[in-house]
Design a protein around this motif. Structure first.
Motif, PDB file in Angstrom:
ATOM      1  N   PHE A  94      -5.330  -2.423  -3.767  1.00 21.44           N
ATOM      2  CA  PHE A  94      -4.148  -2.174  -4.591  1.00 21.44           C
ATOM      3  C   PHE A  94      -3.103  -1.398  -3.798  1.00 21.44           C
ATOM      4  O   PHE A  94      -1.899  -1.712  -3.856  1.00 21.44           O
ATOM      5  CB  PHE A  94      -4.559  -1.391  -5.843  1.00 21.44           C
ATOM      6  N   TRP A  95      -3.527  -0.385  -3.065  1.00 23.82           N
ATOM      7  CA  TRP A  95      -2.605   0.394  -2.240  1.00 23.82           C
ATOM      8  C   TRP A  95      -1.994  -0.468  -1.143  1.00 23.82           C
ATOM      9  O   TRP A  95      -0.801  -0.361  -0.839  1.00 23.82           O
ATOM     10  CB  TRP A  95      -3.338   1.578  -1.653  1.00 23.82           C
ATOM     11  N   ILE A  96      -2.797  -1.348  -0.534  1.00 26.02           N
ATOM     12  CA  ILE A  96      -2.274  -2.226   0.514  1.00 26.02           C
ATOM     13  C   ILE A  96      -1.233  -3.189  -0.070  1.00 26.02           C
ATOM     14  O   ILE A  96      -0.158  -3.399   0.506  1.00 26.02           O
ATOM     15  CB  ILE A  96      -3.424  -2.992   1.191  1.00 26.02           C
ATOM     16  N   GLY A  97      -1.555  -3.803  -1.225  1.00 29.11           N
ATOM     17  CA  GLY A  97      -0.597  -4.701  -1.849  1.00 29.11           C
ATOM     18  C   GLY A  97       0.674  -4.008  -2.284  1.00 29.11           C
ATOM     19  O   GLY A  97       1.744  -4.615  -2.331  1.00 29.11           O
ATOM     20  N   LEU A  98       0.583  -2.719  -2.585  1.00 27.25           N
ATOM     21  CA  LEU A  98       1.749  -1.939  -2.993  1.00 27.25           C
ATOM     22  C   LEU A  98       2.581  -1.482  -1.809  1.00 27.25           C
ATOM     23  O   LEU A  98       3.803  -1.379  -1.908  1.00 27.25           O
ATOM     24  CB  LEU A  98       1.284  -0.733  -3.816  1.00 27.25           C
ATOM     25  N   ARG A  99       1.945  -1.242  -0.674  1.00 30.39           N
ATOM     26  CA  ARG A  99       2.634  -0.640   0.464  1.00 30.39           C
ATOM     27  C   ARG A  99       3.175  -1.650   1.463  1.00 30.39           C
ATOM     28  O   ARG A  99       4.205  -1.423   2.089  1.00 30.39           O
ATOM     29  CB  ARG A  99       1.685   0.325   1.183  1.00 30.39           C
ATOM     30  N   SER A 406      18.213   6.240  -2.461  1.00 32.31           N
ATOM     31  CA  SER A 406      19.150   7.350  -2.584  1.00 32.31           C
ATOM     32  C   SER A 406      18.476   8.655  -2.997  1.00 32.31           C
ATOM     33  O   SER A 406      18.861   9.733  -2.530  1.00 32.31           O
ATOM     34  CB  SER A 406      20.240   6.994  -3.607  1.00 32.31           C
ATOM     35  N   GLN A 407      17.461   8.567  -3.857  1.00 29.12           N
ATOM     36  CA  GLN A 407      16.817   9.770  -4.390  1.00 29.12           C
ATOM     37  C   GLN A 407      15.459  10.063  -3.774  1.00 29.12           C
ATOM     38  O   GLN A 407      14.874  11.100  -4.082  1.00 29.12           O
ATOM     39  CB  GLN A 407      16.666   9.624  -5.906  1.00 29.12           C
ATOM     40  N   GLY A 408      14.925   9.188  -2.948  1.00 23.19           N
ATOM     41  CA  GLY A 408      13.632   9.428  -2.341  1.00 23.19           C
ATOM     42  C   GLY A 408      12.505   8.742  -3.100  1.00 23.19           C
ATOM     43  O   GLY A 408      12.693   8.218  -4.205  1.00 23.19           O
ATOM     44  N   PRO A 409      11.288   8.733  -2.557  1.00 22.80           N
ATOM     45  CA  PRO A 409      10.176   7.996  -3.162  1.00 22.80           C
ATOM     46  C   PRO A 409       9.586   8.647  -4.400  1.00 22.80           C
ATOM     47  O   PRO A 409       8.847   8.000  -5.141  1.00 22.80           O
ATOM     48  CB  PRO A 409       9.136   7.939  -2.032  1.00 22.80           C
ATOM     49  N   GLY A 410       9.837   9.919  -4.642  1.00 24.86           N
ATOM     50  CA  GLY A 410       9.258  10.598  -5.789  1.00 24.86           C
ATOM     51  C   GLY A 410       7.858  11.113  -5.486  1.00 24.86           C
ATOM     52  O   GLY A 410       7.318  10.963  -4.380  1.00 24.86           O
ATOM     53  N   ARG A 411       7.233  11.754  -6.480  1.00 23.74           N
ATOM     54  CA  ARG A 411       5.914  12.352  -6.272  1.00 23.74           C
ATOM     55  C   ARG A 411       4.860  11.301  -5.989  1.00 23.74           C
ATOM     56  O   ARG A 411       4.063  11.431  -5.063  1.00 23.74           O
ATOM     57  CB  ARG A 411       5.524  13.168  -7.508  1.00 23.74           C
ATOM     58  N   LYS A 414       5.373   9.745  -2.539  1.00 24.07           N
ATOM     59  CA  LYS A 414       4.923  10.619  -1.455  1.00 24.07           C
ATOM     60  C   LYS A 414       3.402  10.666  -1.376  1.00 24.07           C
ATOM     61  O   LYS A 414       2.830  10.708  -0.289  1.00 24.07           O
ATOM     62  CB  LYS A 414       5.490  12.023  -1.672  1.00 24.07           C
ATOM     63  N   LEU A 415       2.750  10.684  -2.545  1.00 25.83           N
ATOM     64  CA  LEU A 415       1.290  10.719  -2.552  1.00 25.83           C
ATOM     65  C   LEU A 415       0.709   9.452  -1.951  1.00 25.83           C
ATOM     66  O   LEU A 415      -0.265   9.509  -1.189  1.00 25.83           O
ATOM     67  CB  LEU A 415       0.800  10.913  -3.986  1.00 25.83           C
ATOM     68  N   MET A 416       1.288   8.317  -2.280  1.00 16.08           N
ATOM     69  CA  MET A 416       0.792   7.030  -1.773  1.00 16.08           C
ATOM     70  C   MET A 416       1.412   6.639  -0.439  1.00 16.08           C
ATOM     71  O   MET A 416       1.089   5.572   0.100  1.00 16.08           O
ATOM     72  CB  MET A 416       1.070   5.933  -2.804  1.00 16.08           C
ATOM     73  N   LYS A 417       2.320   7.474   0.079  1.00 14.28           N
ATOM     74  CA  LYS A 417       2.998   7.217   1.358  1.00 14.28           C
ATOM     75  C   LYS A 417       3.740   5.884   1.322  1.00 14.28           C
ATOM     76  O   LYS A 417       3.602   5.032   2.212  1.00 14.28           O
ATOM     77  CB  LYS A 417       2.003   7.250   2.520  1.00 14.28           C
TER      78      LYS A 417
END
Length: 489
Positions: A94-99, A406-411, A414-417
């Motif tokens: 799931f993380w790979i498919g998301l990233r 513009s606002q960054g990745p959020g919490r 950042k946790l999921m890089k």
């Protein structure tokens, strides 16, 4: 005093009547404002994914305890531990498919399709293992792998890639059908040789979804439906136990203690649960009354232990998945992302509908699992990868891309890089090739009127009225038919 009470009672009731629409309007306004946020689709996908995964783990723990205890040489939580391991592997996917960027996933789709077809061929060789009458598994010690689950995802990604590349010529049947339909038919044939009825049906759902969102005409789906019914009938008649399932569905009262026993016990489990259920872990259907309760018929155990409310929760989650998936497809501008999001959503929701349909008795039993809830290995791992790709598509909505950049990745990002997605850039249109000059006289031979020749301007030097008159006289004499050969000059 009584008069005062009677006077205040209607006013209090009227005040409550007026407050109710205001509260409903406030809730509707807050919900609309939240859904208008840039990452609302992404958060909804994460919520549905998390709730289905947790509910699946809880129900597998409840359903498999008796099965594990009755299996010789296994502990009380053997099935649950294996399910938990598959969920951990699926979480990584799931993380790979998301990233992974969607452009890279699209570029790898032809390779994934070729590998999946090779796996379908290899499973029919002695490398494959026969289980429940189908040779559709690779066995690696205590673990097993079913390649048809990977084929569904590969067909969805590659088919969308090809159809988007050819979208300008899809009004022609030759470009609409080739090469997507021949490749899908090859996969159908390999899966039918196993034979796997459930895998064939879900592959057909993926193909129909691709053609539907590509804009295929309706008459094509009629032909596909006839072919699909013929294939399902062939698979049902080809093996004895599938034929028994179909006959028991058509006449369930003939053999209540035999072929219709499993379907009847599923209905009884749903009926025994009532509105609130017997309580988590208190269902009686798992005590050898309902075979395969932790896998294909886990929805019946949900009804037994959690009641109608638990079944409604499952139906509501898959309904929310359908709405969110189509929302992601409509809010994207990349045509490949739109088609992939819609196809993956239809696949998951249709698979859940088929599983619930045969548990409640409106469809024959096909062995299709309930996504993220049924016990399984390859199915739950691939399903979690599909949810990762769907969440990745949600992050590529134009408003989400603008907010993340513009606002960054959020919490959570950042946790999921997670990196900010790139905005969609439409492909550059190729300049049309310069047309070649047709041969002289070709248009006259074909009966096409020839364009008027370009008139040459007279020379500026030495131009006079007499010269202009002589030039006009020459043009008139050239256009006179009497000046042709043999005429008066």
């Amino acid at each position: 005093m009584a008069a005062h009470d009677t006077a205040t009672a209607p006013s209090a009731a009227a005040a409550r009547t007026q407050r109710a629409p205001r509260r409903a309007h406030a809730v509707r306004t807050a919900l609309t404002a939240w859904l208008g946020r840039p990452l609302a689709s992404f958060h909804l996908v994460l919520a549905v994914f998390g709730l289905l995964t947790v509910l699946g783990l809880v129900m597998v723990l409840s359903a498999s305890s008796v099965v594990s205890l009755n299996t010789p040489g296994s502990g009380l939580y053997t099935v649950f531990k294996k399910q938990l391991l598959y969920v951990l592997i699926g979480t990584v996917l799931f993380w790979i498919g998301l990233r992974v960027p969607l452009e890279r996933i699209r570029a790898m789709s032809p390779t994934a399709l070729a590998i999946s077809i090779l796996l379908l061929i290899a499973v029919l060789t002695p490398l494959g293992t026969t289980l429940n009458g189908t040779q559709s598994w690779f066995k690696f010690g205590p673990f097993s792998f079913q390649p048809v689950e990977v084929c569904k995802l590969a067909l969805a990604l590659w088919g969308a890639h090809v159809l988007v590349l050819k979208r300008a010529v899809l009004h022609r049947y030759r470009h609409l059908l080739v090469p997507v339909v021949p490749v899908a038919l090859l996969m159908f044939a390999l899966v039918m040789l196993q034979p796997d009825l459930g895998g064939t049906i879900t592959l057909g759902v993926v193909l129909i979804a691709l053609l539907w969102f590509a804009g295929a005409p309706l008459r094509l789906f009629g032909a596909l439906a006839l072919g699909g019914l013929a294939g399902v009938a062939l698979l049902a008649v080809g093996t004895n136990y599938r034929l028994v399932r179909v006959l028991s569905f058509l006449s369930p009262e003939e053999d209540i203690k035999g072929t219709s026993y499993q379907a009847l016990q599923a209905k009884l489990a749903l009926a025994d649960g009532g509105l609130f259920g017997r309580g988590l872990g208190q269902g009686s259907s798992k005590y050898s009354y309902l075979p395969n309760v932790h896998n294909d018929f886990i929805f019946a155990l949900i009804g037994d232990e959690l009641g109608f409310l638990g079944c409604g929760l499952v139906l509501g989650l898959f309904a929310m998945l359908a709405v969110v998936g189509m929302r992601i497809a409509t809010r994207n501008i990349d045509p490949w992302v739109r088609m992939v999001a819609a196809t993956l959503t239809v696949w998951l929701v249709a698979q859940a509908a088929i599983n619930i349909g045969y548990v409640v008795g409106i469809l024959p039993v096909t062995g299709i699992t309930l996504p993220l809830i049924s016990s399984g290995g390859t199915s739950i791992v691939v399903t979690m990868l599909v949810f990762g790709i769907l969440a990745n598509c949600a992050r590529h909505e134009p408003e989400a891309v603008s907010a993340l950049r513009s606002q960054g990745p959020g919490r959570f990002g950042k946790l999921m890089k997670l990196t900010a997605p790139e905005p969609y850039k439409p492909p550059k249109k190729r300049k049309p090739a310069r047309p070649t000059t047709p041969p002289r006289g070709s248009s006259q031979r074909r009966g096409v009127p020839q364009a008027e020749p370009r008139k040459r301007a007279p020379e500026r030097q030495g131009y006079s009225r007499a010269g202009g008159a002589n030039l006009a006289r020459q043009k008139t004499s050239r256009g006179n038919p009497r000046n042709s050969k043999g005429g008066r000059r």
